[in-house]
Design a protein around this motif. Structure first.
Motif, PDB file in Angstrom:
ATOM      1  N   LYS A 176       0.409  -1.218   0.410  1.00  0.00           N
ATOM      2  CA  LYS A 176       0.293   0.139   0.109  1.00  0.00           C
ATOM      3  C   LYS A 176       0.874   0.969  -0.190  1.00  0.00           C
ATOM      4  N   LEU A 177       1.985   1.053   0.710  1.00  0.00           N
ATOM      5  CA  LEU A 177       3.097   2.239   0.639  1.00  0.00           C
ATOM      6  C   LEU A 177       3.819   2.925   0.325  1.00  0.00           C
ATOM      7  N   ARG A 178       3.671   1.314  -0.931  1.00  0.00           N
ATOM      8  CA  ARG A 178       4.532   1.583  -2.181  1.00  0.00           C
ATOM      9  C   ARG A 178       3.823   2.406  -4.194  1.00  0.00           C
ATOM     10  N   GLY A 179       2.340   2.321  -3.182  1.00  0.00           N
ATOM     11  CA  GLY A 179       1.299   3.012  -3.844  1.00  0.00           C
ATOM     12  C   GLY A 179       1.561   4.378  -4.206  1.00  0.00           C
ATOM     13  N   ARG A 180       1.349   5.026  -2.740  1.00  0.00           N
ATOM     14  CA  ARG A 180       1.936   6.604  -2.485  1.00  0.00           C
ATOM     15  C   ARG A 180       3.352   7.334  -2.842  1.00  0.00           C
ATOM     16  N   LYS A 181       3.053   8.392  -3.218  1.00  0.00           N
ATOM     17  CA  LYS A 181       4.299   8.972  -3.484  1.00  0.00           C
ATOM     18  C   LYS A 181       5.012   9.322  -2.506  1.00  0.00           C
ATOM     19  N   TYR A 182       6.349   9.794  -2.227  1.00  0.00           N
ATOM     20  CA  TYR A 182       6.725   9.194  -0.508  1.00  0.00           C
ATOM     21  C   TYR A 182       8.186   9.663  -0.754  1.00  0.00           C
ATOM     22  N   VAL A 183       8.832  10.548   0.066  1.00  0.00           N
ATOM     23  CA  VAL A 183      10.643  11.076  -0.183  1.00  0.00           C
ATOM     24  C   VAL A 183      10.659  11.098   1.619  1.00  0.00           C
ATOM     25  N   VAL A 184      12.106   9.833   1.558  1.00  0.00           N
ATOM     26  CA  VAL A 184      12.827  10.063   2.399  1.00  0.00           C
ATOM     27  C   VAL A 184      13.289  11.143   3.308  1.00  0.00           C
ATOM     28  N   LEU A 185      12.976  11.199   4.757  1.00  0.00           N
ATOM     29  CA  LEU A 185      13.040  12.991   5.126  1.00  0.00           C
ATOM     30  C   LEU A 185      14.954  12.895   5.908  1.00  0.00           C
ATOM     31  N   ARG A 186      14.639  11.768   6.912  1.00  0.00           N
ATOM     32  CA  ARG A 186      15.257  11.085   7.520  1.00  0.00           C
ATOM     33  C   ARG A 186      15.710   9.748   7.929  1.00  0.00           C
ATOM     34  N   SER A 187      16.714   9.914   8.288  1.00  0.00           N
ATOM     35  CA  SER A 187      17.074   8.151   8.479  1.00  0.00           C
ATOM     36  C   SER A 187      18.188   7.756   9.778  1.00  0.00           C
ATOM     37  N   PRO A 188      18.100   7.822  10.989  1.00  0.00           N
ATOM     38  CA  PRO A 188      19.343   6.960  11.680  1.00  0.00           C
ATOM     39  C   PRO A 188      19.953   6.246  10.960  1.00  0.00           C
ATOM     40  N   LEU A 189      20.118   5.303  10.497  1.00  0.00           N
ATOM     41  CA  LEU A 189      20.988   4.638   9.527  1.00  0.00           C
ATOM     42  C   LEU A 189      22.050   5.480   8.787  1.00  0.00           C
ATOM     43  N   LYS A 190      23.567   5.339   8.669  1.00  0.00           N
ATOM     44  CA  LYS A 190      24.530   6.252   8.401  1.00  0.00           C
ATOM     45  C   LYS A 190      25.545   5.070   8.172  1.00  0.00           C
TER      46      LYS A 190
END
Length: 318
Positions: free
Chosen positions: A95-109
């Protein structure tokens, strides 16, 4: 479902639950995203946007087995005071991939140059298929946009597949001495990467050196040997004898390949080391020794104390 049927009949209950739990295939756990989707009210269609943090909760209570994600949406300004706490929504990757989204931040580095894991490669694949931008994917899994662009070539037709680095190292057959000998045969000891590579192939044939001419991982036409030649020429830290002249040109070999004028490449020059004669015994050495100035008390001390020490000692001690 097939996942349930793949569990052995005698497996413990915990193993059955773990087998049935959906994986975080997109590596969205911990990502703060901005989701946008169209909504029609009174015949008017508008795009709604919400910001929330995604959590992978495969053991959460849910009506649908695929809803393994929990999104904690932030409250918008102007929300009535009666609405307390964050808005929690359970959803799935489908369901999530059917919507448009953009990542703002993430704890991974991830550190620069870290090897790709199979989980990261699969996450890049499914997120590219979902239409996510490369910069957003990079922020989500802790990689740079350039590394995502390089990894995405694994899934393009015509490109040689990339590996995760788990297998044995494949050598190209190119050595620094071979490149040096090849550049000595070029006019003024200089040429583009393509010209130098052609000279390396001729020199390797004369010396009986076998070059690895299979397509390099992530490339369309360049071989492993040609990529290695480019790495040697461009690395000024380890190989200072090779330097870029600042000129760019289209070599005859590139014209034969059908490259366009926009594919002009840098010209590199090989500077052989200057061998000086050793000093004869009994003659004074011409080596210049730098005068050593003691650091009195570190850089924060005044210059007056340094002058006093050089003049004959600190006044406080006679």
């Amino acid at each position: 479902s097939p996942r349930h049927m793949s569990v052995a009949p005698g497996a413990p209950a915990a193993a059955k639950v773990a087998e049935a739990e959906p994986d975080d295939v997109a590596m969205l756990d911990g990502n703060t995203i901005e989701v946008a989707w169209p909504q029609t009210r009174d015949g008017v269609e508008k795009m709604r946007t919400r910001v929330g943090t995604v959590y992978h909760r495969p053991k959460q209570q849910r009506n649908r087995s695929e809803n393994a994600y929990l999104i904690e949406f932030e409250r918008r300004p102007g929300t009535p005071r009666t609405a307390k706490g964050p808005r929690l929504r359970k959803t799935s990757w489908k369901k999530l991939r059917g919507r448009k989204y953009v990542v703002l931040r993430s704890p991974l580095k991830r550190p620069a140059g870290a090897r790709w894991t199979p989980e990261e490669i699969e996450a890049v694949r499914v997120r590219i298929d979902a239409g996510e931008m490369q910069a957003s994917i990079g922020r989500g899994i802790g990689r740079s946009c350039g590394s995502i662009a390089g990894c995405s070539k694994r899934f393009l037709s015509g490109y040689a597949p990339l590996s995760t680095g788990d297998g044995p190292r494949v050598k190209s057959g190119v050595t620094v001495s071979l490149v040096e000998s090849a550049m000595l045969t070029l006019p003024e000891n200089e040429g583009t990467v393509v010209e130098v590579f052609e000279a390396v192939k001729r020199q390797a044939a004369m010396e009986g050196v076998a070059l690895n001419l299979e397509t390099a991982p992530g490339r369309l036409v360049m071989s492993r040997a040609e990529v290695s030649v480019g790495v040697v020429l461009a690395n000024r830290i380890y190989f200072p004898q090779f330097s870029a002249t600042g000129e760019k040109r289209l070599s005859d070999e590139q014209i034969d390949r059908g490259d366009k004028q926009s594919r002009k490449t840098a010209v590199y020059k090989y500077s052989p080391p200057i061998v000086t004669a050793e000093r004869e015994p009994g003659l004074p050495s011409t080596k210049r020794v730098r005068a050593h100035t003691p650091n009195v008390g570190g850089p924060k001390k005044s210059a007056r104390k340094t002058k006093e020490l050089l003049a004959g000692g600190d006044r406080r001690h006679g």
